[in-house]
Design a protein around this motif. Structure first.
Motif, PDB file in Angstrom:
ATOM      1  N   ARG A 156      29.846  30.381  50.521  1.00 52.27           N
ATOM      2  CA  ARG A 156      31.244  30.153  50.181  1.00 52.27           C
ATOM      3  C   ARG A 156      31.614  30.784  48.845  1.00 52.27           C
ATOM      4  N   GLY A 157      30.654  31.511  48.263  1.00 56.80           N
ATOM      5  CA  GLY A 157      30.923  32.208  47.014  1.00 56.80           C
ATOM      6  C   GLY A 157      31.324  31.265  45.891  1.00 56.80           C
ATOM      7  N   GLN A 158      32.120  31.760  44.959  1.00 50.24           N
ATOM      8  CA  GLN A 158      32.565  30.972  43.822  1.00 50.24           C
ATOM      9  C   GLN A 158      34.038  30.598  44.002  1.00 50.24           C
ATOM     10  N   ARG A 159      34.441  30.342  45.214  1.00 50.96           N
ATOM     11  CA  ARG A 159      35.835  30.110  45.536  1.00 50.96           C
ATOM     12  C   ARG A 159      36.338  28.817  44.920  1.00 50.96           C
ATOM     13  N   ASP A 160      37.541  28.859  44.361  1.00 47.79           N
ATOM     14  CA  ASP A 160      38.241  27.650  43.952  1.00 47.79           C
ATOM     15  C   ASP A 160      39.732  27.899  44.184  1.00 47.79           C
ATOM     16  N   GLU A 161      40.532  26.911  43.898  1.00 47.34           N
ATOM     17  CA  GLU A 161      41.948  26.978  44.212  1.00 47.34           C
ATOM     18  C   GLU A 161      42.779  27.595  43.099  1.00 47.34           C
ATOM     19  N   VAL A 162      42.190  27.877  41.951  1.00 50.06           N
ATOM     20  CA  VAL A 162      42.946  28.451  40.832  1.00 50.06           C
ATOM     21  C   VAL A 162      43.215  29.927  41.118  1.00 50.06           C
ATOM     22  N   PRO A 163      44.481  30.374  41.093  1.00 53.05           N
ATOM     23  CA  PRO A 163      44.776  31.791  41.365  1.00 53.05           C
ATOM     24  C   PRO A 163      44.121  32.707  40.332  1.00 53.05           C
ATOM     25  N   LYS A 164      43.672  33.867  40.813  1.00 54.36           N
ATOM     26  CA  LYS A 164      43.009  34.841  39.936  1.00 54.36           C
ATOM     27  C   LYS A 164      43.533  36.236  40.248  1.00 54.36           C
ATOM     28  N   LEU A 165      43.610  37.055  39.222  1.00 51.71           N
ATOM     29  CA  LEU A 165      43.992  38.453  39.342  1.00 51.71           C
ATOM     30  C   LEU A 165      42.899  39.297  38.720  1.00 51.71           C
ATOM     31  N   ALA A 166      42.440  40.317  39.436  1.00 53.50           N
ATOM     32  CA  ALA A 166      41.405  41.224  38.923  1.00 53.50           C
ATOM     33  C   ALA A 166      41.917  42.649  39.018  1.00 53.50           C
ATOM     34  N   ILE A 167      42.101  43.289  37.861  1.00 51.55           N
ATOM     35  CA  ILE A 167      42.372  44.733  37.846  1.00 51.55           C
ATOM     36  C   ILE A 167      41.013  45.383  37.679  1.00 51.55           C
ATOM     37  N   LEU A 168      40.483  45.906  38.766  1.00 50.82           N
ATOM     38  CA  LEU A 168      39.093  46.355  38.796  1.00 50.82           C
ATOM     39  C   LEU A 168      38.919  47.706  38.120  1.00 50.82           C
ATOM     40  N   ASP A 169      37.734  47.924  37.594  1.00 50.69           N
ATOM     41  CA  ASP A 169      37.354  49.193  36.966  1.00 50.69           C
ATOM     42  C   ASP A 169      36.819  50.108  38.062  1.00 50.69           C
ATOM     43  N   VAL A 170      37.665  51.039  38.525  1.00 50.78           N
ATOM     44  CA  VAL A 170      37.294  51.889  39.665  1.00 50.78           C
ATOM     45  C   VAL A 170      37.300  53.366  39.292  1.00 50.78           C
ATOM     46  N   GLY A 171      37.216  53.667  37.990  1.00 54.15           N
ATOM     47  CA  GLY A 171      37.261  55.063  37.583  1.00 54.15           C
ATOM     48  C   GLY A 171      38.682  55.584  37.662  1.00 54.15           C
ATOM     49  N   GLN A 172      38.804  56.850  38.066  1.00 55.95           N
ATOM     50  CA  GLN A 172      40.132  57.464  38.147  1.00 55.95           C
ATOM     51  C   GLN A 172      40.795  57.034  39.449  1.00 55.95           C
ATOM     52  N   GLY A 173      41.395  55.861  39.428  1.00 56.44           N
ATOM     53  CA  GLY A 173      42.025  55.301  40.610  1.00 56.44           C
ATOM     54  C   GLY A 173      42.537  53.915  40.287  1.00 56.44           C
ATOM     55  N   THR A 174      42.970  53.212  41.319  1.00 54.61           N
ATOM     56  CA  THR A 174      43.517  51.873  41.122  1.00 54.61           C
ATOM     57  C   THR A 174      43.029  50.945  42.211  1.00 54.61           C
ATOM     58  N   SER A 175      42.702  49.720  41.833  1.00 53.19           N
ATOM     59  CA  SER A 175      42.452  48.647  42.791  1.00 53.19           C
ATOM     60  C   SER A 175      42.677  47.320  42.087  1.00 53.19           C
ATOM     61  N   VAL A 176      43.520  46.501  42.698  1.00 50.77           N
ATOM     62  CA  VAL A 176      43.860  45.195  42.157  1.00 50.77           C
ATOM     63  C   VAL A 176      43.622  44.159  43.247  1.00 50.77           C
ATOM     64  N   VAL A 177      42.941  43.068  42.900  1.00 52.99           N
ATOM     65  CA  VAL A 177      42.677  41.988  43.857  1.00 52.99           C
ATOM     66  C   VAL A 177      43.296  40.706  43.304  1.00 52.99           C
ATOM     67  N   PHE A 178      44.130  40.059  44.128  1.00 55.79           N
ATOM     68  CA  PHE A 178      44.721  38.767  43.767  1.00 55.79           C
ATOM     69  C   PHE A 178      44.285  37.746  44.811  1.00 55.79           C
ATOM     70  N   ASN A 179      43.808  36.597  44.358  1.00 59.55           N
ATOM     71  CA  ASN A 179      43.378  35.571  45.305  1.00 59.55           C
ATOM     72  C   ASN A 179      43.782  34.193  44.836  1.00 59.55           C
ATOM     73  N   SER A 180      44.018  33.325  45.784  1.00 60.10           N
ATOM     74  CA  SER A 180      44.319  31.927  45.526  1.00 60.10           C
ATOM     75  C   SER A 180      43.687  31.120  46.641  1.00 60.10           C
ATOM     76  N   GLY A 181      42.630  30.379  46.322  1.00 57.98           N
ATOM     77  CA  GLY A 181      41.904  29.658  47.362  1.00 57.98           C
ATOM     78  C   GLY A 181      41.296  30.628  48.350  1.00 57.98           C
ATOM     79  N   GLU A 182      41.595  30.425  49.627  1.00 55.20           N
ATOM     80  CA  GLU A 182      41.025  31.275  50.672  1.00 55.20           C
ATOM     81  C   GLU A 182      41.816  32.549  50.905  1.00 55.20           C
ATOM     82  N   ARG A 183      42.974  32.668  50.293  1.00 53.48           N
ATOM     83  CA  ARG A 183      43.844  33.817  50.557  1.00 53.48           C
ATOM     84  C   ARG A 183      43.596  34.937  49.551  1.00 53.48           C
TER      85      ARG A 183
END
Length: 776
Positions: free
Chosen positions: A518-545
């Protein structure tokens, strides 16, 4: 003595993870203490039995010496690093190709050769220091180990992506003693004095054998495996083939491992024994008596050189040497002592070797074998074989889960068949063929083709099964460290002759690792602007979503950021799927991993600014479309509207996320003109606290009007360290700072993580700063 060595090993390993090295004066003051403690191992003041005091003091003495050695190596490593003022400066450098170049074919007309380059001299006196460079060359000329060259190259510091759960490239640079990386712009051959040419003869032999295999025009995958198990040339092991081997848990068989070195050493010992017995009928010589041990070490050393002296093969060679020396002088070679001495030798030669997975996988595997041998009762050969095999497959799962985030469900069956086949049949056949090839004798072609034929008949059915039953063959595992620890304890307890209730405890310790993670899942919303080099990737999660905005770059059909960064991060979150996947626009640095994510996880909704090649599903982003999650987070598409004739960057899907009173604006790669269009329509509704800079901070984006209407507290630049585009542009950085806005860079800080606790201030964390190391 072994207690002193244990202290040495422990100290060196611990020093590899220091956030900073102590000042030099501290080390100077420490040196006499380390020397004195080593000479006086009985030094201790605690009231304890003498044997205990002696053991503790001896261990501390070894540790003191280990600290000195590790710190001296660290000082030298940092002293050799490329000076930041020289980043991306055109350099003229003379030196030598130091290893077998690794080839990567991106398309028929574009091949990259990546190789280590031992520096003889820099033309620029200001940039002296680096001794070993890791260079990429995209020209037609094929390079070889020992080539002496004068090159023009743009260099930069050895820098790697920093993200939760993914491979740490900077650790690999430090472990490999890479002082700078770069791309060759031009090169010319130039003869260097013989004294300046490093030891590359074994790499030249490896290249000769690799070329001999290539000339046979075998099936590409079979040729790749054949070259890997013969000379550790992994050029042909592309991403799809490596994933296939991981799925079956047999990727360790295509690197020259300790198992192979031990087998070759055993072959040398057997030949030496036969020759010794044959000649001893006529001659009586001390040399004949130790001939088996000498040939065992010689054979093992030769095969280790073909492996390029990898850590696993070094460990096997050192252990083999210790065993043979003990045997030659009539002493019993203890496995635990040999393992400890091998670890010490490797760490003395390279104190940062413990940063790599190869060190831990190799030494822990042998330690488990020795542990099993300590407790295993006498039994028949078949029973011992099956017991050993099953136990190793179970015991190594925690370690492989930690390093690779994956575990094969069929590893036991696969290895039971393939370990004997590869070790006893294929490796000897390929080595005999290599020996025939090097000596010019006939028969090598037949043997190599025979080995390739066997490999083809294994890979074909394996690939067919993996294509249809991949979920039944392997699972992704990203367990918590506590689960890994308890599973390790369970693996150790599993073989001890215990009461049945304690044996049940071992199974209980292993059980959490086998349950769905179940990983480190919790209900607190999180935003991750990932380090992907010359590019973009953003992950937003809240609970299971989970929402993923852009997937970074790479090869859509091969190695890409989605596989190496995004999926491991989602694994840490315990994500079983992606609720919304957004590809802002089809440029490769934003959309290369779309297919990878769709094939790896269930994607409930896929949105795109413009269709991504090779992906037929999904629906277009249309301005005004919005939705909410049950936990209250709101998502709003700002652009594009139903327009035509837009440039590629301007079709970017611009997304606003609102979470607990904080707004995040993700604009893709839109330019200034597009920003003005959006400002005219949306006006004050663009207000946001966190703004990702459009087009990685290019000077063609992030205008004053855009910044004033967005009015962010923070602007985040998503770009690669030392990129050739100069992102973020100084004009944009100055513009942001002039408005009193904080600018942050993922290249400098690693992944930037935000947490949105209810009723409290937003929390922010930089991943690179969370786990600093002196070599980063």
């Amino acid at each position: 003595m072994h207690v002193w060595v244990f202290g040495l090993v422990l100290a060196i390993v611990c020093c590899a993870w220091l956030p900073a090295l102590p000042p030099a004066w501290v080390l100077v003051a420490w040196l006499p203490l380390a020397f004195f403690m080593t000479l006086v191992p009985g030094l201790a003041t605690a009231p304890a039995p003498a044997t205990y005091r002696t053991a503790v003091a001896t261990c501390l003495a070894g540790g003191a010496c280990g600290v000195v050695l590790a710190c001296l190596h660290g000082y030298e490593l940092l002293d050799r690093r490329m000076d930041p003022v020289c980043d991306l400066r055109e350099q003229t450098i003379r030196g030598t190709v130091a290893n077998l170049p690794r080839l990567t074919e991106f398309r028929p007309e574009l091949t990259r050769q990546r190789f280590e380059f031992d520096v003889a001299a820099f033309a620029d006196s200001e940039c002296q220091g680096p001794r070993t460079l890791l260079l990429s060359f995209y020209g037609e000329k094929m390079l070889a180990p020992g080539d002496t060259l004068e090159i023009q190259a743009k260099l930069r510091q050895p820098w790697g992506l920093a993200n939760p759960g993914s491979f740490n490239m900077q650790a690999w640079f430090a472990e490999s003693a890479i002082d700078a990386v770069g791309t060759v712009r031009a090169l010319t051959h130039r003869a260097l004095p013989a004294a300046q040419v490093p030891f590359t003869q074994h790499h030249q032999v490896r290249e000769t054998i690799a070329k001999g295999i290539t000339q046979l025009r075998l099936d590409s995958d079979a040729e790749a495996v054949l070259r890997a198990i013969t000379v550790a040339d992994r050029s042909g092991l592309d991403t799809s083939l490596w994933r296939l081997l991981q799925t079956y848990g047999v990727n360790h068989l295509v690197v020259i491992s300790g198992l192979h070195v031990g087998m070759v050493g055993g072959l040398g010992f057997a030949i030496g024994s036969f020759v010794s017995r044959l000649l001893s009928l006529r001659l009586q010589s001390r040399l004949l008596m130790i001939l088996p041990e000498c040939l065992a070490v010689l054979f093992g050393a030769f095969y280790t050189s073909l492996a390029g002296f990898g850590i696993a093969s070094q460990r096997a060679l050192f252990m083999l040497t210790c065993f043979c020396i003990a045997s030659a002088i009539g002493r019993r070679g203890e496995g635990w002592n040999n393992l400890l001495l091998a670890a010490a030798l490797i760490l003395v030669l390279n104190p940062l070797a413990a940063l790599g997975s190869g060190f831990w996988l190799s030494f822990v595997a042998v330690a488990y074998l020795l542990w099993l041998g300590t407790w295993r009762p006498n039994s028949g050969f078949v029973t011992r074989l099956l017991t050993t095999h099953t136990y190793m497959c179970i015991a190594m799962v925690p370690l492989t889960a930690y390093w690779f985030g994956k575990a094969s469900l069929v590893a036991a069956a696969s290895n039971l068949v393939l370990v004997p086949l590869v070790t006893v049949a294929l490796v000897p056949v390929t080595l005999i063929a290599a020996a025939l090839f090097l000596t010019g004798l006939p028969g090598y072609e037949t043997l190599w083709r025979l080995a390739a034929h066997a490999i083809e008949h294994l890979l074909g059915p394996a690939q067919a099964l993996a294509d249809t039953q991949a979920n039944w063959l392997a699972v992704n595992l990203y367990p918590h460290w506590l689960v890994l620890f308890t599973a390790t304890i369970g693996a150790l307890l599993l073989v001890i002759r215990l009461d049945k209730r304690l044996r049940l405890l071992a199974l209980v310790c292993l059980l959490p690792l086998l349950l769905p993670d179940r990983g480190q899942r919790d209900e607190v919303p999180k935003l991750a602007i990932l380090d992907v080099g010359q590019g973009t990737s953003v992950v937003f999660n809240s609970g299971e979503r989970v929402l993923v905005y852009d997937t970074g770059g790479g090869d859509p059909a091969g190695a890409n950021i989605a596989a190496s960064v995004i999926l491991p991060y989602l694994g840490r979150l315990g994500a079983g799927g992606i609720n919304t996947l957004v590809a802002s626009h089809p440029d490769n640095d934003h959309s290369a991993g779309v297919s990878t994510l769709i094939s790896a996880l269930p994607v409930h909704r896929y949105l795109y600014g413009a269709a991504v090649p090779g992906v037929s599903a999904g629906e277009p982003c249309i301005a005004g479309k919005s939705w909410r999650w049950p936990s209250g987070e709101r998502f709003q598409i700002i652009a594009p509207a139903e327009e035509t004739g837009l440039l590629s960057n301007n079709v970017s899907c611009v997304l606003m996320i609102e979470v607990r009173g904080t707004r995040i604006l993700l604009p893709g790669d839109i330019d200034v003109e597009r920003e003005r269009d959006i400002v005219r329509y949306w006006g004050p509704e663009l207000g946001s606290e966190i703004l990702v800079a459009a087009h990685h901070g290019s000077k063609t984006s992030t205008s004053f009007a855009w910044l004033k209407h967005a009015s962010p507290d923070t602007v985040i630049y998503t770009h690669a360290y030392g990129n050739r585009f100069g992102h973020p542009h100084p004009v944009v950085v100055e513009r942001v700072e002039s408005l009193g806005v904080t600018g942050r860079s993922v290249a400098q800080e690693g992944a930037i993580l935000y947490t949105f606790p209810a009723g409290r201030a937003v929390l922010s964390e930089a991943w690179r700063g969370r786990r600093p190391r002196y070599w980063m």
